[in-house]
Design an enzyme around this catalytic site. Structure first.
Site, PDB file in Angstrom:
ATOM      1  N   TYR A  33       0.840  -1.212   0.000  1.00 45.49           N
ATOM      2  CA  TYR A  33       0.000   0.000   0.000  1.00 45.49           C
ATOM      3  C   TYR A  33       0.869   1.254   0.000  1.00 45.49           C
ATOM      4  CZ  TYR A  33      -3.815  -3.161   1.203  1.00 45.49           C
ATOM      5  OH  TYR A  33      -4.734  -4.171   1.181  1.00 45.49           O
ATOM      6  N   TRP A  39      -8.475   6.203   6.437  1.00 47.81           N
ATOM      7  CA  TRP A  39      -8.584   5.933   7.875  1.00 47.81           C
ATOM      8  C   TRP A  39      -7.263   5.451   8.459  1.00 47.81           C
ATOM      9  CZ3 TRP A  39     -12.030   1.438  10.101  1.00 47.81           C
ATOM     10  CH2 TRP A  39     -11.905   0.279   9.361  1.00 47.81           C
ATOM     11  N   ASP A 166     -12.760  -4.740   2.916  1.00 47.04           N
ATOM     12  CA  ASP A 166     -12.874  -5.026   1.486  1.00 47.04           C
ATOM     13  C   ASP A 166     -13.683  -6.266   1.110  1.00 47.04           C
ATOM     14  OD1 ASP A 166     -10.995  -3.116   2.026  1.00 47.04           O
ATOM     15  OD2 ASP A 166      -9.542  -3.823   0.571  1.00 47.04           O
ATOM     16  N   GLU A 390      -0.518  -6.711   9.476  1.00 49.63           N
ATOM     17  CA  GLU A 390      -1.762  -6.072   9.050  1.00 49.63           C
ATOM     18  C   GLU A 390      -2.939  -6.632   9.861  1.00 49.63           C
ATOM     19  OE1 GLU A 390      -2.382  -6.548   4.866  1.00 49.63           O
ATOM     20  OE2 GLU A 390      -4.019  -5.068   4.783  1.00 49.63           O
TER      21      GLU A 390
HETATM   22  C1  GLC Z   1      -7.120  -2.576   2.804  1.00 45.23           C
HETATM   23  C2  GLC Z   1      -8.057  -2.517   4.010  1.00 45.23           C
HETATM   24  C3  GLC Z   1      -8.457  -1.068   4.264  1.00 45.23           C
HETATM   25  C4  GLC Z   1      -7.192  -0.240   4.457  1.00 45.23           C
HETATM   26  C5  GLC Z   1      -6.196  -0.428   3.315  1.00 45.23           C
HETATM   27  C6  GLC Z   1      -4.835   0.164   3.632  1.00 45.23           C
HETATM   28  O1  GLC Z   1      -7.729  -2.162   1.648  1.00 45.23           O
HETATM   29  O2  GLC Z   1      -9.175  -3.316   3.822  1.00 45.23           O
HETATM   30  O3  GLC Z   1      -9.288  -0.975   5.374  1.00 45.23           O
HETATM   31  O4  GLC Z   1      -7.511   1.105   4.612  1.00 45.23           O
HETATM   32  O5  GLC Z   1      -5.989  -1.796   3.070  1.00 45.23           O
HETATM   33  O6  GLC Z   1      -4.323  -0.354   4.820  1.00 45.23           O
END
Ligand code: GLC
Length: 423
Positions: A33, A39, A166, A390
């Protein structure tokens, strides 16, 4: 755990935040990511507030710098191009709606609550910072109330990613009804970072992308998108969290002598809506497919967010007591009694420190100290023994997904660490 040991973990947690800092904002985890998530950043701010208040404000400021002109705060801000992430900015095609390249949907509104946490730690400079960010929070909440409020006064999602959970089974039937026939060929990147057994399936991904395609074709115009929505699910995560956030916003508005009538109305509406999320058979709170009226029938970690939203509930307390007793590492993102339970697959079973912290905060605030402590202690052991993953398997604690995760480190610092409260 000895004091030396937890101080060592505190130090490691601070380093995770510092290492994931990309200059005023954090990424959730490197590689998997690589952008700024909504959030996640709010949680990061909460974590930073335990050792660097200025940096905490900065995290929230950089998030709100990406606010759209219609008030929406996107779920991803694509601050730097990273071809290693899919779907990137071109797939979203959401240019021009806000000052920073972004996705076209939002995420759970935890920000106002963490802004309040940060402000309460330092009201002297905090008042100035709060005055600046307050109108932005207000606009974002107004956007939710305008575009994501169902007829029954619950908050719905227009895409599974909007809830931040998700691949939760809460959306299964709504997802099945979508036929992603013209989604085209694409290459996922997530499965090159994390084993595919831990990630959403190809069927899920086709539908995620099909919904993104629809938004792109409608140029993310909420008015147009609201006609004949193919996916609309009322969600306990969004509803409880927005209600809590509105209460915090109301508190801050009163403290600053700002007009608060509109926010009070939002609180009343959302409080009224919550009861409709109750499953008629099991008595727990669950998601509802707004297009069919069907309840999901799932007990998820979001089912326990009522205390966080300031609401007592006997039935949920009963289910919580059983969960805390039966499961080594509560709260599973899906009840282990469900036939869909899958302990390592993302939101279909694993336990997430962030959800635990929200439920735990609520429990403690509403006087359920013993339950809050069990939840905090089990989350503490998970992180102390398995690192800043995570998420974790709720039965054996195996760490899953990405590692060096910002929000897991933040939750450690602000809530799970034994140092919490001793600073
Ligand atoms: C995934 C999670 C989401 C979060 C993102 C980055 O998509 O489901 O809640 O914000 O990862 O950590």
């Amino acid at each position: 755990m000895t004091k030396n040991k937890w101080l060592e973990i505190d130090e490691k947690a601070r380093n995770v935040l510092l290492k994931n800092d990309r200059g005023g904002y954090t990424v959730p985890t490197p590689n998997l990511y690589p952008y700024q998530w909504n959030w996640d950043s709010a949680f990061a701010g909460w974590g930073f507030s335990t050792f660097d208040i200025e940096r905490a404000w900065q995290e929230l400021d950089t998030l709100f710098a990406g606010q759209w002109y219609n008030g929406m705060v996107p779920h991803i801000l694509f601050r730097r191009n990273d071809p290693d992430y899919f779907p990137g900015p071109e797939v979203w095609g959401a240019k021009g709606h806000g000052p920073i390249s972004s996705s076209g949907i939002s995420q759970p509104a935890v920000a106002a609550t963490f802004v309040r946490e940060i402000w309460e730690k330092d009201k002297s400079t905090g008042n100035v910072r709060l005055r600046k960010i307050f109108p932005k929070l207000l606009e974002w909440h107004r956007w939710f109330m305008k575009w994501r409020l169902s007829e029954k006064n619950t908050v719905f999602i227009s895409h599974p990613w909007e809830a931040g959970r998700d691949n939760s089974p809460d959306w299964d039937d709504a997802m099945e009804a979508i036929n992603p026939f013209d989604v085209g060929v694409y290459t996922r990147r997530d499965t090159s970072h994390v084993d595919s057994s831990m990630r959403p399936t190809k069927e899920d991904y086709d539908r995620y992308l099909w919904l993104v395609k629809r938004g792109r074709e409608l140029e993310w115009d909420e008015q147009l998108m609201s006609k004949n929505r193919p996916f609309e699910v009322a969600d306990p995560t969004m509803t409880f969290i927005l209600l809590r956030a509105c209460r915090d916003l109301l508190f801050m508005a009163e403290a600053l002598n700002f007009d608060s009538a509109e926010i009070s109305e939002w609180c009343t509406k959302l409080s009224d809506g919550i009861e409709t999320l109750r499953n008629p058979n099991g008595g727990f709170f669950n998601a509802i497919n707004c297009l069919t009226g069907a309840h999901s029938g799932n007990i998820t970690s979001a089912s326990f967010l009522n205390w966080y939203a300031g609401m007592h509930d006997e039935k949920t307390l009963e289910i919580l007591a059983k969960t805390l007793e039966e499961i080594n590492y509560p709260i599973p993102s899906l009840s282990i009694d469900s036939e869909k339970f899958d302990g390592m697959r993302y939101w279909r079973g694993p336990t997430w420190a962030i959800l635990n912290s929200l439920v735990g905060l609520g429990l403690a605030e509403m006087g359920y100290l013993a339950e809050a402590e069990i939840l905090r202690n089990s989350t503490q052991s998970l992180i102390a023994e398995h690192g800043f993953a995570e998420y974790f398997h709720p039965i054996n604690g195996t760490p899953g997904g990405g590692d060096s995760f910002t929000w897991t480190a933040a939750v450690w610092l602000a809530w799970a660490s034994p140092s919490n409260g001793e600073h």
